[in-house]
Design an enzyme around this catalytic site. Structure first.
Site: not given
Ligand SMILES: Cc1cc2nc3c(=O)[nH]c(=O)nc-3n(C[C@H](O)[C@H](O)[C@H](O)COP(=O)(O)OP(=O)(O)OC[C@H]3O[C@@H](n4cnc5c(N)ncnc54)[C@H](O)[C@@H]3O)c2cc1C
Length: 306
Positions: A177, A228, A298
């Site tokens: 992660r 998670s 995470e």
């Molecule tokens: C129901 C559910 C299921 C999930 N299942 C999984 C899974 O199976 N596996 C998994 O790994 N994760 C899972 N996640 C967690 C999450 O969805 C992932 O980590 C996802 O990749 C985060 O993407 P986001 O765009 O929402 O990032 P955000 O939550 O907006 O940001 C996450 C991090 O990335 C940074 N960030 C975001 N975009 C940028 C950018 N363009 N440039 C620089 N920094 C940036 C932010 O500052 C932050 O530190 C799940 C979440 C939910 C709600």
């Protein structure tokens, strides 16, 4: 912060003042961001980063907000949202027979549909993970089937001085992660993905549907969460440690350990971020007492808590 920052920010895109982050986070909690900006374009985003650095104004870059607990007191400074609402961040295209380019604001679900439609394979680890491509890259998101770093070829980004850069990615840069890029990168703008071609589109689509079905069975989709909560310690499964501590269904206020998957905390409706954070700490203390194991999160906690 200077009082005229609102007017200055407006030259870089759409600006909202005192914007509740609970409208953005998948947990549906979190206080207000002082300023929230949707950059008007990729170039404007680079100029914005340069401006914020020069004016020594703090900023936070977010995507789909699906991996976050934002403090109830909100986020000071500027939140920059990278989404498919900004031209350039929403681009997705076939580059050559093994490469797809996607902008950081493209939703993972859209990326998967596009790759399947164009007969690419190898992206199934992403199925069911919400949020955008940029967030997935920074988090090195994934499942037991793989992670972003296993298919990333090159990442395009804006550095802390507002300069556009790119970096070839090799598999050693992908940690659990985390991608070894975060320190030099202010904003991920897009990436080239190296994916094998498939000669059986129906099979690619069938696999996607099977994974979605499987995740629906195992995950508590009907409540807000951030996926998670804890990383799996070596040779251990966090959900099992939490479960074996008798914490299934345990609540603090509106935050509850899911009964369906004990590595998820769900918002039963009225939770705030302080309750989620308190539940995270309580679980960590119970697992430490019973097993002597430190659970690391995470999910990311950002902003100000009470
Ligand atoms: C129901 C559910 C299921 C999930 N299942 C999984 C899974 O199976 N596996 C998994 O790994 N994760 C899972 N996640 C967690 C999450 O969805 C992932 O980590 C996802 O990749 C985060 O993407 P986001 O765009 O929402 O990032 P955000 O939550 O907006 O940001 C996450 C991090 O990335 C940074 N960030 C975001 N975009 C940028 C950018 N363009 N440039 C620089 N920094 C940036 C932010 O500052 C932050 O530190 C799940 C979440 C939910 C709600």
């Amino acid at each position: 912060m200077k009082t005229d920052i609102f007017d200055n920010l407006k030259s870089y895109g759409k600006v909202l003042k005192d914007e509740p982050m609970s409208n953005y986070t998948s947990f549906k909690t979190g206080g207000c961001a002082d300023y929230l900006v949707y950059p008007a374009s990729m170039d404007k985003c680079a100029e914005l980063i340069e401006y914020l650095n020069k004016s020594e104004c703090g900023y936070t870059v977010l995507g789909g907000c699906t991996n976050l607990v934002v403090g109830d007191m909100g986020i000071r400074g500027v939140v920059i949202i990278i989404s498919d609402l900004t031209e350039g961040f929403n681009e997705i295209k076939v580059v050559d027979e093994n490469t797809i380019y996607a902008g950081a604001g493209v939703k993972k679900s859209e990326f998967i549909n596009f790759t399947a439609e164009n007969c690419f394979d190898g992206m199934h680890f992403m199925v069911g993970i919400p949020g955008c491509i940029g967030g997935g890259i920074i988090m090195n998101a994934g499942t037991y089937m793989g992670t972003f770093s296993s298919v990333l070829k090159k990442v395009y980004f804006i550095n802390n001085r507002g300069q556009s850069k790119s970096k070839e990615i090799d598999s050693t840069m992908g940690q659990y992660r985390h991608l070894d890029l975060e320190a030099e990168c202010a904003v991920v703008t897009g990436a080239d993905f190296s994916l094998p071609k498939s000669d059986n589109k129906d099979l690619v689509i069938q696999k996607i549907n099977d994974i979605i079905e499987d995740r629906k069975q195992k995950h508590p989709w009907d409540y807000p969460s951030a996926g998670s909560v804890f990383k799996n310690p070596e040779n251990e499964a966090s959900w099992k440690l939490v479960n074996d501590c008798g914490l299934k269904g345990y609540s603090i206020g509106g935050a509850q350990v899911s009964e369906k998957h004990t590595n998820f905390i769900i918002n039963k409706g009225e939770a705030n971020s302080a309750e989620i954070r308190a539940l995270v700490s309580y679980i960590q203390s119970q697992v430490k007492i019973k097993y002597g194991i430190e659970l690391h999160t995470e999910i990311r906690m950002i902003g100000e808590f009470h």
